[in-house]
Each structure stands twice: as structure tokens, then as C-alpha cells.
Design a protein around this motif. Structure first.
Motif, PDB file in Angstrom:
ATOM      1  N   ILE A  67       0.855  -1.187   0.000  1.00 10.92           N
ATOM      2  CA  ILE A  67       0.000   0.000   0.000  1.00 10.92           C
ATOM      3  C   ILE A  67       0.891   1.237   0.000  1.00 10.92           C
ATOM      4  N   SER A  68       0.680   2.110  -0.978  1.00 11.41           N
ATOM      5  CA  SER A  68       1.505   3.311  -1.125  1.00 11.41           C
ATOM      6  C   SER A  68       1.030   4.409  -0.169  1.00 11.41           C
ATOM      7  N   PRO A  69       1.832   5.472  -0.008  1.00  9.56           N
ATOM      8  CA  PRO A  69       1.448   6.566   0.886  1.00  9.56           C
ATOM      9  C   PRO A  69       0.109   7.221   0.524  1.00  9.56           C
ATOM     10  N   ASN A  70      -0.274   7.170  -0.773  1.00 10.46           N
ATOM     11  CA  ASN A  70      -1.566   7.769  -1.149  1.00 10.46           C
ATOM     12  C   ASN A  70      -2.695   6.727  -1.119  1.00 10.46           C
ATOM     13  N   ASN A  71      -2.436   5.589  -0.470  1.00 12.92           N
ATOM     14  CA  ASN A  71      -3.403   4.524  -0.212  1.00 12.92           C
ATOM     15  C   ASN A  71      -3.766   3.688  -1.438  1.00 12.92           C
ATOM     16  N   GLU A  72      -2.945   3.706  -2.494  1.00 13.44           N
ATOM     17  CA  GLU A  72      -3.148   2.800  -3.624  1.00 13.44           C
ATOM     18  C   GLU A  72      -2.629   1.419  -3.228  1.00 13.44           C
ATOM     19  N   LYS A  73      -3.410   0.381  -3.553  1.00 15.02           N
ATOM     20  CA  LYS A  73      -3.064  -0.983  -3.172  1.00 15.02           C
ATOM     21  C   LYS A  73      -2.662  -1.786  -4.402  1.00 15.02           C
ATOM     22  N   ASP A  74      -1.647  -2.641  -4.245  1.00 14.62           N
ATOM     23  CA  ASP A  74      -1.197  -3.513  -5.322  1.00 14.62           C
ATOM     24  C   ASP A  74      -0.916  -4.887  -4.736  1.00 14.62           C
ATOM     25  N   GLY A  75      -1.186  -5.930  -5.492  1.00 14.52           N
ATOM     26  CA  GLY A  75      -0.934  -7.285  -5.027  1.00 14.52           C
ATOM     27  C   GLY A  75      -2.063  -8.193  -5.483  1.00 14.52           C
ATOM     28  N   PRO A  76      -2.024  -9.436  -5.184  1.00 15.20           N
ATOM     29  CA  PRO A  76      -1.072 -10.140  -4.335  1.00 15.20           C
ATOM     30  C   PRO A  76       0.228 -10.464  -5.060  1.00 15.20           C
ATOM     31  N   PHE A  77       1.245 -10.761  -4.276  1.00 19.35           N
ATOM     32  CA  PHE A  77       2.557 -11.116  -4.775  1.00 19.35           C
ATOM     33  C   PHE A  77       2.941 -12.473  -4.200  1.00 19.35           C
ATOM     34  N   GLY A  78       4.146 -12.903  -4.480  1.00 17.59           N
ATOM     35  CA  GLY A  78       4.665 -14.152  -3.935  1.00 17.59           C
ATOM     36  C   GLY A  78       5.458 -13.889  -2.664  1.00 17.59           C
ATOM     37  N   GLN A  79       6.517 -14.663  -2.467  1.00 10.43           N
ATOM     38  CA  GLN A  79       7.351 -14.515  -1.282  1.00 10.43           C
ATOM     39  C   GLN A  79       8.492 -13.513  -1.476  1.00 10.43           C
ATOM     40  N   GLU A  80       8.681 -13.025  -2.701  1.00 11.60           N
ATOM     41  CA  GLU A  80       9.663 -11.951  -2.906  1.00 11.60           C
ATOM     42  C   GLU A  80       9.261 -11.098  -4.098  1.00 11.60           C
ATOM     43  N   ILE A  81       9.552  -9.809  -3.978  1.00  5.22           N
ATOM     44  CA  ILE A  81       9.247  -8.869  -5.070  1.00  5.22           C
ATOM     45  C   ILE A  81      10.303  -7.783  -5.139  1.00  5.22           C
ATOM     46  N   ASN A  82      10.481  -7.251  -6.340  1.00  4.34           N
ATOM     47  CA  ASN A  82      11.161  -5.984  -6.581  1.00  4.34           C
ATOM     48  C   ASN A  82      10.055  -5.042  -7.004  1.00  4.34           C
ATOM     49  N   TYR A  83       9.875  -3.941  -6.295  1.00  2.97           N
ATOM     50  CA  TYR A  83       8.731  -3.073  -6.545  1.00  2.97           C
ATOM     51  C   TYR A  83       9.207  -1.631  -6.714  1.00  2.97           C
ATOM     52  N   ASP A  84       8.732  -0.959  -7.758  1.00  2.00           N
ATOM     53  CA  ASP A  84       9.082   0.443  -8.000  1.00  2.00           C
ATOM     54  C   ASP A  84       8.310   1.335  -7.032  1.00  2.00           C
ATOM     55  N   LEU A  85       9.038   2.217  -6.359  1.00  2.00           N
ATOM     56  CA  LEU A  85       8.432   3.162  -5.427  1.00  2.00           C
ATOM     57  C   LEU A  85       8.272   4.501  -6.138  1.00  2.00           C
ATOM     58  N   THR A  86       7.042   4.914  -6.338  1.00  3.70           N
ATOM     59  CA  THR A  86       6.783   6.133  -7.095  1.00  3.70           C
ATOM     60  C   THR A  86       6.595   7.356  -6.205  1.00  3.70           C
ATOM     61  N   GLU A  87       6.522   7.149  -4.900  1.00  3.30           N
ATOM     62  CA  GLU A  87       6.279   8.258  -3.971  1.00  3.30           C
ATOM     63  C   GLU A  87       7.210   8.173  -2.769  1.00  3.30           C
ATOM     64  N   LYS A  88       7.343   9.299  -2.095  1.00  6.97           N
ATOM     65  CA  LYS A  88       8.025   9.334  -0.808  1.00  6.97           C
ATOM     66  C   LYS A  88       6.952   9.220   0.266  1.00  6.97           C
ATOM     67  N   GLY A  89       7.322   8.614   1.384  1.00  2.09           N
ATOM     68  CA  GLY A  89       6.383   8.501   2.482  1.00  2.09           C
ATOM     69  C   GLY A  89       6.352   7.105   3.064  1.00  2.09           C
ATOM     70  N   LEU A  90       5.255   6.809   3.771  1.00  3.75           N
ATOM     71  CA  LEU A  90       5.108   5.559   4.506  1.00  3.75           C
ATOM     72  C   LEU A  90       4.352   4.529   3.675  1.00  3.75           C
ATOM     73  N   TYR A  91       5.037   3.436   3.353  1.00  2.00           N
ATOM     74  CA  TYR A  91       4.435   2.315   2.637  1.00  2.00           C
ATOM     75  C   TYR A  91       4.044   1.241   3.651  1.00  2.00           C
ATOM     76  N   GLN A  92       3.015   0.473   3.318  1.00  2.00           N
ATOM     77  CA  GLN A  92       2.596  -0.637   4.174  1.00  2.00           C
ATOM     78  C   GLN A  92       2.722  -1.950   3.405  1.00  2.00           C
ATOM     79  N   ILE A  93       3.083  -3.001   4.142  1.00  2.00           N
ATOM     80  CA  ILE A  93       3.177  -4.347   3.588  1.00  2.00           C
ATOM     81  C   ILE A  93       2.182  -5.207   4.355  1.00  2.00           C
ATOM     82  N   ARG A  94       1.302  -5.892   3.644  1.00  2.00           N
ATOM     83  CA  ARG A  94       0.384  -6.841   4.283  1.00  2.00           C
ATOM     84  C   ARG A  94       0.848  -8.246   3.956  1.00  2.00           C
ATOM     85  N   ILE A  95       1.015  -9.046   4.989  1.00  2.00           N
ATOM     86  CA  ILE A  95       1.515 -10.404   4.847  1.00  2.00           C
ATOM     87  C   ILE A  95       0.480 -11.379   5.393  1.00  2.00           C
TER      88      ILE A  95
END
Length: 159
Positions: free
Chosen positions: A110-138
């Protein structure tokens, strides 16, 4: 005067820690792993490593853009952790369960502007388009196997 005693004691304790670190030429990092040497005799040293306890909904403290966290999960629990991005363009996230076949994955990012992406596997390389606090849901994949319960390692590296 008695109401100032705790403040004075705390100030003295903090000063003593800072002076100790300066004289020993060691840096003090809050939340970093702690090493303790236990001397059994003059020729044998045992080193115990204590990792900080990571709780659900906590912000992960990255040191020089990296972090490795030992986490315990209860079955059917979805855990959320956050990390701060100030200047990086991507992040590498990896989950390593103790049981290599464990049903656990990165459900959402979940990006700082609350956009959600996923699901993913056990590892990802993800482009960060914003500065701020990202969330990871596991959590588990509801389409595969039994719910995961146990310990796993979460690794993050900002690039």
C-alpha cells in the motif's frame, strides 16, 4: 524538588550512556540487534544475538536502507508492517519461512496515497513512485494449502 528527581535521574542515565558510547567509540542504534558476550573460561566465548521484537502494525526501522526481521505469525492472521521511503526508487522484499513450503506471501503493498497492489509471492522488486510511509500486508494465500503458523524472516532493501 522531589518532583524533579525522575527527570534528573533520567538525564544522568542518558548522559552516562552517551559518554560511554563516545569513549568506547561505538555508535548507539536504538532497535538494532544486541550482542552479549558470555565468558565460560579464558578460551571459550559464546555470543548471544537478540533481535528486537516486531509487533503487528509497527514501522520497520531500516538501517542504511536495509532490514532483516524475525517475525512470528498465528494461523489465519494478516500482518501489516510499514516502512518509510525518503529517496529510493525501488524496494526488494523477501519472506523466508522456517518451513520452506509454508503458505505465506506478500498479500498487498500500500503506497502513501493509499493505492493498493498485489497479491505477490514470497519476494518482489517493486518500484516506489512516492516518498512517504508504505505498508506491507503479509498473510496466507486462500487458494493454497493450510494456513501458515510459525516464524519467518522478512527482509527489506531500498534501492
Amino acid at each position: 524538588m522531589k518532583k524533579y528527581n525522575p527527570i534528573i535521574i533520567l538525564t544522568i542515565a542518558i548522559s552516562a550512556i552517551i559518554i560511554y558510547c563516545i569513549t568506547r567509540n561505538k555508535s548507539l542504534i536504538i532497535g538494532d540487534s544486541v550482542q552479549k558476550e558470555i565468558k565460560k573460561d579464558s578460551s571459550i566465548k559464546e555470543v548471544a544475538l537478540a533481535l528486537p521484537k516486531i509487533m503487528n502494525n509497527s514501522e520497520l526501522k531500516l538501517i542504511q536502507g536495509k532490514g532483516k526481521f524475525e517475525i512470528e505469525k498465528v494461523a489465519k492472521e494478516q500482518q501489516t508492517f510499514s516502512f518509510r521511503n525518503d529517496s529510493s526508487s525501488s524496494v526488494f522484499i523477501q519472506i523466508i519461512p522456517q518451513n520452506k513450503l509454508g503458505n505465506i506471501r506478500i498479500n498487498q503493498l500500500i503506497s502513501p496515497n493509499n493505492e493498493k497492489d498485489g497479491p505477490f509471492g514470497q519476494e518482489i522488486n517493486y518500484d516506489l513512485t512516492e516518498k512517504g510511509l508504505y505498508q506491507i500486508r503479509i498473510g496466507e494465500s486462500l487458494m493454497q494449502g493450510d494456513p501458515f503458523e510459525g516464524k519467518y524472516t522478512l527482509k527489506l532493501q531500498l534501492k
